[in-house]
Design an enzyme around this catalytic site. Structure first.
Site, short mmCIF file in Angstrom:
data_model
loop_
_atom_site.label_atom_id
_atom_site.label_comp_id
_atom_site.label_asym_id
_atom_site.label_seq_id
_atom_site.Cartn_x
_atom_site.Cartn_y
_atom_site.Cartn_z
N GLN A 208 18.00 13.86 2.69
CA GLN A 208 18.05 14.30 4.08
C GLN A 208 17.70 13.13 5.01
O GLN A 208 16.54 12.89 5.32
CB GLN A 208 17.10 15.48 4.32
N PHE A 209 18.72 12.42 5.47
CA PHE A 209 18.50 11.26 6.33
C PHE A 209 17.87 11.65 7.66
O PHE A 209 17.23 10.82 8.32
CB PHE A 209 19.81 10.48 6.56
N THR A 210 18.00 12.90 8.07
CA THR A 210 17.46 13.32 9.37
C THR A 210 15.94 13.28 9.43
O THR A 210 15.36 13.39 10.51
CB THR A 210 17.95 14.74 9.75
#
Length: 160
Positions: free
Chosen positions: A78-80
């Site tokens: 999850q890059f967010t």
């Protein structure tokens, strides 16, 4: 490397209508990779999570680790988690690692947990995923490998 870990009774991840990973009792780990992360961050975070005592013993105290309870891990990239929301209304993700750097580190993290005898299921890197879970507690923690390197007296990133 940043992880949001949630203690779960069960969790699954679906891509294009197909369940690609599922676990029973254990941890859902949402994993973000920063552009400065290395294999050292992978090992540091995997060791911390594997040994973290966030499962209750027979007295209801947090005395048991994922290893102790024989739990599994569902790792979802999850890059967010590296969103910067300080300016404007649209988050910036410049601190997140590019996919060609992040994907191998996410795979290495899953492998590091497996090397510690933890069953691991994963999502699909870069895919749109639907994550379903039943929280247990709920118990949710945020762990950052950069903070694990700080002296204990340095305090946390958020003062109470």
């Amino acid at each position: 490397m940043r992880a949001v870990i949630q203690r779960v009774r069960e969790a699954s991840v679906t891509v294009a209508g197909e369940v690609v990973g599922a676990i029973g009792n254990g941890l859902l780990i949402l994993l973000g990779v920063c552009h400065t992360d290395t294999a050292e961050d992978v090992e540091l975070l995997a060791e911390k999570i594997a040994q973290l005592r966030i499962f209750s013993d027979h007295e209801g105290k947090f005395n048991l680790s994922l290893l102790d309870v024989g739990g599994a891990a569902l790792v979802v990239s999850q890059f967010t988690l590296y969103a910067d929301t300080r300016k404007g209304r649209r988050p910036s993700f410049t601190a997140a690692a590019r996919p060609e750097i992040a994907a191998p580190l996410v795979d290495a993290f899953a492998a590091a947990l497996r090397a510690r005898n933890i069953p691991v299921a994963t999502g699909v890197f870069g895919a749109m995923m639907q994550v379903a879970l039943i929280n247990d507690g709920p118990v949710t923690l945020v762990i950052d490998s950069a903070e694990l390197r700080l002296p204990r007296r340095a305090g946390s990133r958020v003062d109470s």
